[in-house]
Design an enzyme around this catalytic site. Structure first.
Site, PDB file in Angstrom:
ATOM      1  N   GLY A  86       0.849  -1.180   0.000  1.00 43.67           N
ATOM      2  CA  GLY A  86       0.000   0.000   0.000  1.00 43.67           C
ATOM      3  C   GLY A  86       0.885   1.230   0.000  1.00 43.67           C
ATOM      4  NE  ARG A  87      -1.746   6.689  -0.645  1.00 43.96           N
ATOM      5  CZ  ARG A  87      -2.024   7.444   0.415  1.00 43.96           C
ATOM      6  NH1 ARG A  87      -1.106   8.188   0.987  1.00 43.96           N
ATOM      7  NH2 ARG A  87      -3.248   7.464   0.921  1.00 43.96           N
ATOM      8  CD  GLU A  90       4.180   6.543  -0.883  1.00 40.90           C
ATOM      9  OE1 GLU A  90       3.953   7.688  -0.427  1.00 40.90           O
ATOM     10  OE2 GLU A  90       3.598   6.089  -1.874  1.00 40.90           O
ATOM     11  CB  CYS A 116       2.499  -4.633  -2.633  1.00 43.55           C
ATOM     12  SG  CYS A 116       1.809  -3.334  -3.672  1.00 43.55           S
ATOM     13  CG  HIS A 117       4.459   0.085  -2.935  1.00 41.42           C
ATOM     14  ND1 HIS A 117       3.515  -0.445  -3.794  1.00 41.42           N
ATOM     15  CD2 HIS A 117       5.025   1.113  -3.608  1.00 41.42           C
ATOM     16  CE1 HIS A 117       3.501   0.242  -4.923  1.00 41.42           C
ATOM     17  NE2 HIS A 117       4.417   1.186  -4.849  1.00 41.42           N
ATOM     18  CE1 TYR A 136       1.559  -2.749  -8.801  1.00 35.82           C
ATOM     19  CE2 TYR A 136       2.967  -0.836  -9.128  1.00 35.82           C
ATOM     20  CZ  TYR A 136       1.825  -1.549  -9.437  1.00 35.82           C
ATOM     21  OH  TYR A 136       0.957  -1.069 -10.378  1.00 35.82           O
TER      22      TYR A 136
END
Length: 188
Positions: A86-87, A90, A116-117, A136
């Protein structure tokens, strides 16, 4: 007492990448705890692919309570860690306590499942150098900058590190993670 597994996440994590492993691991018989920067109700997101978009779209997802804050995590209490995408990664990769937690799993060769992330967080620990990973696909340059060999496959197993690209790869990801987990931390 069932072995414990830690999921590290935060706001804007991909709903499916938190809740699928959470429920699958409970189903298997493990005790699962979700940790975040603070103990609160987290707001997840849903990433999807729509015609005409050059990248994925993001919509509000489920909410879910964090069981504990990163400050309250003792990595020695857990047999494995799950690192969703997801985000959230970050900003979570900048959390010094989270990096210490993740590093503890790599330093003791305990299973790490990332998707993913999520590998942005493990890359920030320096633990991906010399490892084979997937993530990802847009993260290929980030993985290579972290010293990892990027492979665009649904799942990559490198010892106790199990990685996948995104939620469409869940079945392969959890199948391989559970294979490693059952060998390292069986439920008795």
């Amino acid at each position: 007492m069932a072995p414990k597994i830690l999921i590290v996440t935060g706001d804007a994590a991909e709903s499916l990448e938190v809740l699928y492993p959470y429920q699958r691991l409970l189903e298997e018989g493990y005790e699962v705890h979700i940790a975040a920067p603070t103990r609160k109700t987290l707001r997840f997101v849903v990433h999807d692919f729509e015609p005409g978009f050059d990248t994925y779209t993001e919509k509000p997802g489920y909410t879910w309570p964090a069981d504990l804050a990163f400050a309250d995590v003792d990595p020695d209490d857990y047999v494995a860690v799950v690192v969703p995408g997801g985000r959230a990664p970050e900003y979570l990769r900048n959390d010094a306590r989270l990096r210490e937690i993740l590093k503890a799993f790599f330093d003791t060769d305990r299973p790490v499942a990332q998707i993913c992330h999520g590998p942005l967080m493990t890359a920030a620990t320096g633990a991906l150098k010399g490892r084979r990973v997937t993530a990802y696909p847009a993260l290929e340059p980030d993985m290579e900058s972290a010293g990892a060999e990027f492979q665009d496959n649904e799942v990559v197993v490198d010892g106790t590190l199990i990685s996948s690209r995104a939620w469409p790869d869940h079945s392969a990801w959890m199948r391989e993670f559970l294979t490693v987990l059952r060998a390292k931390a069986p439920i008795t």
